[in-house]
Design a protein around this motif. Structure first.
Motif, PDB file in Angstrom:
ATOM      1  N   GLU A  49       0.856  -1.189   0.000  1.00 23.00           N
ATOM      2  CA  GLU A  49       0.000   0.000   0.000  1.00 23.00           C
ATOM      3  C   GLU A  49       0.893   1.241   0.000  1.00 23.00           C
ATOM      4  N   GLU A  51       0.527   4.176   1.125  1.00 23.21           N
ATOM      5  CA  GLU A  51       0.586   4.837   2.429  1.00 23.21           C
ATOM      6  C   GLU A  51       1.526   4.103   3.389  1.00 23.21           C
ATOM      7  N   SER A  52       1.540   2.779   3.351  1.00 25.49           N
ATOM      8  CA  SER A  52       2.445   2.015   4.209  1.00 25.49           C
ATOM      9  C   SER A  52       3.894   2.323   3.860  1.00 25.49           C
ATOM     10  N   GLU A 130       0.553  -7.354   2.196  1.00 26.90           N
ATOM     11  CA  GLU A 130      -0.668  -6.547   2.281  1.00 26.90           C
ATOM     12  C   GLU A 130      -1.579  -6.880   1.095  1.00 26.90           C
ATOM     13  N   ASN A 159      -4.044  -5.530   8.504  1.00 25.88           N
ATOM     14  CA  ASN A 159      -3.878  -4.107   8.832  1.00 25.88           C
ATOM     15  C   ASN A 159      -2.667  -3.834   9.731  1.00 25.88           C
ATOM     16  N   ARG A 162      -1.416  -0.416   8.970  1.00 20.08           N
ATOM     17  CA  ARG A 162      -2.546   0.513   9.093  1.00 20.08           C
ATOM     18  C   ARG A 162      -2.896   0.794  10.555  1.00 20.08           C
ATOM     19  N   ARG A 165      -0.675   3.373  11.939  1.00 24.30           N
ATOM     20  CA  ARG A 165      -0.933   4.691  11.372  1.00 24.30           C
ATOM     21  C   ARG A 165      -2.100   5.400  12.046  1.00 24.30           C
ATOM     22  N   ASN A 335      -7.286   6.259  -2.149  1.00 29.66           N
ATOM     23  CA  ASN A 335      -7.846   6.157  -0.804  1.00 29.66           C
ATOM     24  C   ASN A 335      -8.355   7.507  -0.322  1.00 29.66           C
ATOM     25  N   GLU A 338      -8.912   6.417   6.123  1.00 28.21           N
ATOM     26  CA  GLU A 338      -8.292   5.257   6.738  1.00 28.21           C
ATOM     27  C   GLU A 338      -9.390   4.232   7.030  1.00 28.21           C
ATOM     28  N   TYR A 339      -8.999   3.061   7.499  1.00 27.31           N
ATOM     29  CA  TYR A 339      -9.970   1.969   7.553  1.00 27.31           C
ATOM     30  C   TYR A 339     -10.899   2.017   8.758  1.00 27.31           C
TER      31      TYR A 339
END
Length: 391
Positions: A49, A51-52, A130, A159, A162, A165, A335, A338-339
């Motif tokens: 990902e 962002e990761s 991921e 996650n 995530r 984060r 995205n 966030e989740y």
């Protein structure tokens, strides 16, 4: 770099000439994730990902992250990056770690990726991946796993990054505060333009210019819609001309170093009825009551229930079905969040350092804020008059 059968590990020079955070902060993030990896029995993590990758290493090409790239995180030692060689400029400016592999246009990128993975993790460890990442589509996943040694145990890491984060550092929240200031400037611009005879598109243009001047990295207005479209939460501006009495839905969505803050306000063109003013006032009061209950350790469903019961009490709807909070922070397109989110089924509690967009939308009237959870409650990262705007 034209060869597809092998790939060379490179050590970068003049690393991190423009880091968004201190090297110490990146080191801490990596150590935290490595600790989580050990708890899951992982010998390495493949972070796909974007962002990761950016969160752990700093590396980001603003327009090039759609090109295939990933980070190899060994359970001990520094991350190793894999990316397109044309992004070397951004690597040298933004990456906090120097080891990397590069691919060139025309290469067998998947074969090179497998070579890079094998050279770092070997052929027998337990490797997390991921699976949810949009960079790792179904065909690429199948090809990579088909080329990797069968002795390599590939585990869905879920996650893992995530979750880390979700808790922002003070430096991350400061970027969100700056995004909040840009959002406020954009709303000022919107209310000046949203008059009878103007187009929705004119609002969009004014918002885009204002947020960029105020510090946003991109000129990307959020939902702007009028008339019947204002009742749909995700409509974008069109050539529609505003008329007196129209409701306009306005959401400002700037970001600074890709850290987001956003908020919504309802606007009436020219005039508002007593009933419309009353509805807006009710929504702000419902939100104020819900937010007053927030503190570290408080269950997510506590403010959520206040939102839902309050909206139903207005008599406009029989049941409120939207989520009421969702986590925001470092977010790269596509995205938009966030989740973590809040619904009646949420089982988690608020923690210091979490940041959320929290909103209510009823009959075309939308009110929201971006907030950060603090030791004593919350801080509003967007600060704008909490009232129905009448242009």
């Amino acid at each position: 770099m034209g060869e597809t059968s092998c790939i060379t590990l490179i050590k970068g020079n003049s690393m991190g000439t423009n880091l968004n955070f201190s090297k110490a902060e990146y080191d801490t993030r990596v150590r935290n994730v490595q600790s989580d990896m050990r708890s899951q029995g992982l010998d390495a993590l493949l972070a796909f990902e974007p962002e990761s990758i950016t969160y752990l290493t700093g590396f980001l090409s603003p327009r090039g992250y759609n090109c295939f790239h990933f980070a190899i995180i060994p359970v001990d030692g520094d991350p190793v990056l894999f990316f397109r060689d044309l992004e070397a400029y951004h690597f040298q400016r933004s990456a906090a770690f120097e080891r990397n592999f590069r691919w060139a246009d025309g290469d067998d990128v998947d074969a090179l990726a497998v070579g890079a993975i094998k050279s770092i993790v070997g052929e027998s460890p337990k490797v997390g991946i991921e699976k949810f990442a949009w960079q790792l589509n179904a065909s690429r996943y199948e090809r990579l796993t088909g080329l990797l040694p069968k002795t390599l145990a590939i585990i869905d890491a879920g996650n893992l990054v995530r979750k880390r984060r979700l808790i922002k550092s003070p430096a991350e929240i400061d970027y969100q505060r700056r995004a909040g200031r840009a959002a406020e400037a954009a709303m000022d611009a919107a209310r000046k333009v949203a008059r009878a005879g103007e187009r929705e598109r004119d609002i969009g243009a004014a918002v885009a210019a204002a947020m960029v001047v105020a510090g946003s990295d991109r000129a990307e207005p959020g939902p702007i819609a009028s008339g019947e479209a204002a009742k749909s939460i995700h409509c974008m501006y069109t050539d529609r001309i505003l008329h007196a009495g129209d409701t306009v839905q306005l959401e400002m969505c700037p970001h600074v170093q890709n850290y987001h803050a956003r908020f919504m306000r309802p606007l009436k063109v020219g005039h508002a009825t007593a009933a419309e003013k009353r509805l807006a006032d009710q929504l702000f009061k419902i939100q104020d009551r819900a937010l007053s209950e927030i503190a570290p350790g408080i269950g997510a469903t506590v403010p959520d229930q206040i939102y839902r019961e309050g909206v139903v009490a207005t008599g406009i709807v029989e049941r409120y079905i939207n989520k009421t909070f969702y986590s925001v922070g470092l977010m790269l397109y596509p995205n938009g969040a966030e989740y973590l989110e809040v619904t009646p089924k949420s089982t988690w509690s608020f923690q210091v350092g979490m940041t959320f967009h929290t909103y209510l939308v009823v009959d075309g009237f939308a009110v929201s804020e971006t907030i950060a959870i603090t030791a004593t409650g919350y801080e509003k990262l967007t600060n704008y008059p909490r009232e129905l705007i009448v242009s």
